[in-house]
Design a protein around this motif. Sequence first.
Motif, PDB file in Angstrom:
ATOM      1  N   UNK A  87      13.287  12.457  41.977  1.00  0.00           N
ATOM      2  CA  UNK A  87      11.937  12.461  41.400  1.00  0.00           C
ATOM      3  C   UNK A  87      11.480  11.038  41.098  1.00  0.00           C
ATOM      4  N   UNK A  88      10.901  10.390  42.101  1.00  0.00           N
ATOM      5  CA  UNK A  88      10.463   9.007  41.938  1.00  0.00           C
ATOM      6  C   UNK A  88       9.317   8.832  40.982  1.00  0.00           C
ATOM      7  N   UNK A  89       8.603   9.938  40.672  1.00  0.00           N
ATOM      8  CA  UNK A  89       7.466   9.827  39.760  1.00  0.00           C
ATOM      9  C   UNK A  89       7.889   9.814  38.294  1.00  0.00           C
ATOM     10  N   UNK A  90       9.156  10.112  38.026  1.00  0.00           N
ATOM     11  CA  UNK A  90       9.599  10.148  36.640  1.00  0.00           C
ATOM     12  C   UNK A  90       9.675   8.750  36.054  1.00  0.00           C
ATOM     13  N   UNK A  91       9.354   8.681  34.776  1.00  0.00           N
ATOM     14  CA  UNK A  91       9.356   7.397  34.074  1.00  0.00           C
ATOM     15  C   UNK A  91      10.715   6.719  34.205  1.00  0.00           C
ATOM     16  N   UNK A  92      10.698   5.504  34.677  1.00  0.00           N
ATOM     17  CA  UNK A  92      11.922   4.716  34.732  1.00  0.00           C
ATOM     18  C   UNK A  92      12.667   4.751  36.047  1.00  0.00           C
ATOM     19  N   UNK A  93      12.247   5.606  36.993  1.00  0.00           N
ATOM     20  CA  UNK A  93      13.028   5.700  38.240  1.00  0.00           C
ATOM     21  C   UNK A  93      13.056   4.364  38.982  1.00  0.00           C
ATOM     22  N   UNK A  94      11.944   3.661  38.994  1.00  0.00           N
ATOM     23  CA  UNK A  94      11.880   2.380  39.699  1.00  0.00           C
ATOM     24  C   UNK A  94      11.920   1.189  38.735  1.00  0.00           C
ATOM     25  N   UNK A  95      12.388   1.423  37.536  1.00  0.00           N
ATOM     26  CA  UNK A  95      12.527   0.330  36.575  1.00  0.00           C
ATOM     27  C   UNK A  95      13.800  -0.462  36.874  1.00  0.00           C
ATOM     28  N   UNK A  96      13.656  -1.752  36.989  1.00  0.00           N
ATOM     29  CA  UNK A  96      14.819  -2.609  37.237  1.00  0.00           C
ATOM     30  C   UNK A  96      15.367  -3.075  35.894  1.00  0.00           C
ATOM     31  N   UNK A 259       2.809  19.526  37.503  1.00  0.00           N
ATOM     32  CA  UNK A 259       3.670  18.472  38.033  1.00  0.00           C
ATOM     33  C   UNK A 259       2.932  17.138  38.028  1.00  0.00           C
ATOM     34  N   UNK A 260       3.650  16.065  37.737  1.00  0.00           N
ATOM     35  CA  UNK A 260       3.046  14.725  37.772  1.00  0.00           C
ATOM     36  C   UNK A 260       3.448  13.978  39.044  1.00  0.00           C
ATOM     37  N   UNK A 261       4.004  14.696  40.010  1.00  0.00           N
ATOM     38  CA  UNK A 261       4.419  14.059  41.256  1.00  0.00           C
ATOM     39  C   UNK A 261       3.229  13.440  41.974  1.00  0.00           C
ATOM     40  N   UNK A 262       3.500  12.324  42.664  1.00  0.00           N
ATOM     41  CA  UNK A 262       2.481  11.674  43.484  1.00  0.00           C
ATOM     42  C   UNK A 262       2.398  12.323  44.870  1.00  0.00           C
TER      43      UNK A 262
END
Length: 348
Positions: A87-96, A259-262
Motif C-alpha cells: 500500500x504505497x498510499x499509506x502514510x510513511x511508505x515512501x518516507x526515507x 479507500x485513499x489509494x491513488x
Amino acid sequence: MKAILFCQNNYAFGILEPIKQVLESNNDNYIWFIKEKILNDFPHKTDNFTTKISDLEHYNSDVIFVPGNEVPYFLKGLKTQVFHGLAGEKKGHFRIRHYFDLYLTQGPYFTNRFNELKNTHKNFEVIETGWPKLDVYGQGKNKYNTYKTELLEKHKAKKVILYAPTFSPKLTSAPFLINQIKRLANNLDYIILLKFHPLMDNDWINRYKELANKIPNIIFQDEKNIIKFLLISDILISDTSSVIYEFILLDKPVITFNSISENIKWEDTSNYDELVELVDTNLTKDPFAKSRAFIVKQFHPYNDGKSAQRMVEAVKSYINKNGVPKKRELSFLRKLKIHSKFGRPHKK
C-alpha cells in the motif's frame, strides 16, 4: 553469508520465511530476531533465534532483512528493507528514515518512486526483486483447495468472503460495517471469514468475535498468516489496506470503503449500506476484471515464485561489489530514536 531475519511484528514471519528457505537451500547461516511481545506467535522455534539485540551485535552479520521501518544502525550488515505491504498510499511508505542501505522493491510503481528518492538522498540503492510473501502465488496457489472445499461443504455454502480491514483508526471500516456484515451473513451461500490486523483495536476485535460466536457462517480467524485466506476467498472486503493489492494479484474482485489509494482499480464506495448489493454484483458480474491488470503490472509483475531468491542474489551481488557496512551513519536524533526502541550499542 550470515543473515539476520529481523521481526518486530508477527506479520513479518510470512514475509521472511521464503527468504529463510532460500538461505537454507544455499547453506547460508541465519538467525531470527524476535521481539519479546511476539515470541509466542513465532512459528520457527527450532530455528536459531534470539530476542536480544546484544546477540545480534556478536553475530557479525553480512545482511539484515527488515520488513519494518527501523533497524539498529550499529549492527554490522547490509541493512535491507524488504517491506511489509504493497500500500504505497499509506502514510510513511515512501518516507526515507535513513536506516537502510538497500531497498528491494516489489514492482515498477515502487521502484520508480524510490529511485527518485535515491537521486535526492544519494545514500542507498534500489533493486527490484518482487516480494517474497507472494512467492506462494507462483509455487502453491492451489495448496488450500481441499481446505476450501471441505469448508464450503461443512456449511453448505457456495462462496468464501474475506473481511480484512486495516487497523488505522482513521481508515478502518470496522466500526461502520459490523451490522452490514451481520446482514451479509443472512445469505447462507456465503461463508464470511474475519481476519484482523494484529494492531487492530481490541474492542473491535472482541465485538467481531462475539458476532462470529453467534452466527455459524461468520468465522473469526486467529491464524497469523493471511495468505491462506487470500487464496481460498472469492472476494475481499476492506478499506485502505495493503492486503487489497495482495488479493488483486490473484485476479479476484475487491470492495473497499473510503479507500485513499491513488490507484483504485476496484469497487470503492463511501456508502456502508451498499455492502450486500455490492458483494452480489462483484461476485456475479465482476465489473473491474479488466482494470485489475494495471495493478498486477505496476505493483507486482512477478508470478514465478522466486522473489526471495532474487532478494538473496541481489544482496550477495551488492556485498560482492561494495562490501559489508559496519554500521549506518545517522543523525543524532535518529540515533536517539533507535536507542529508545532497541537500546544503546554495547561497548566492545
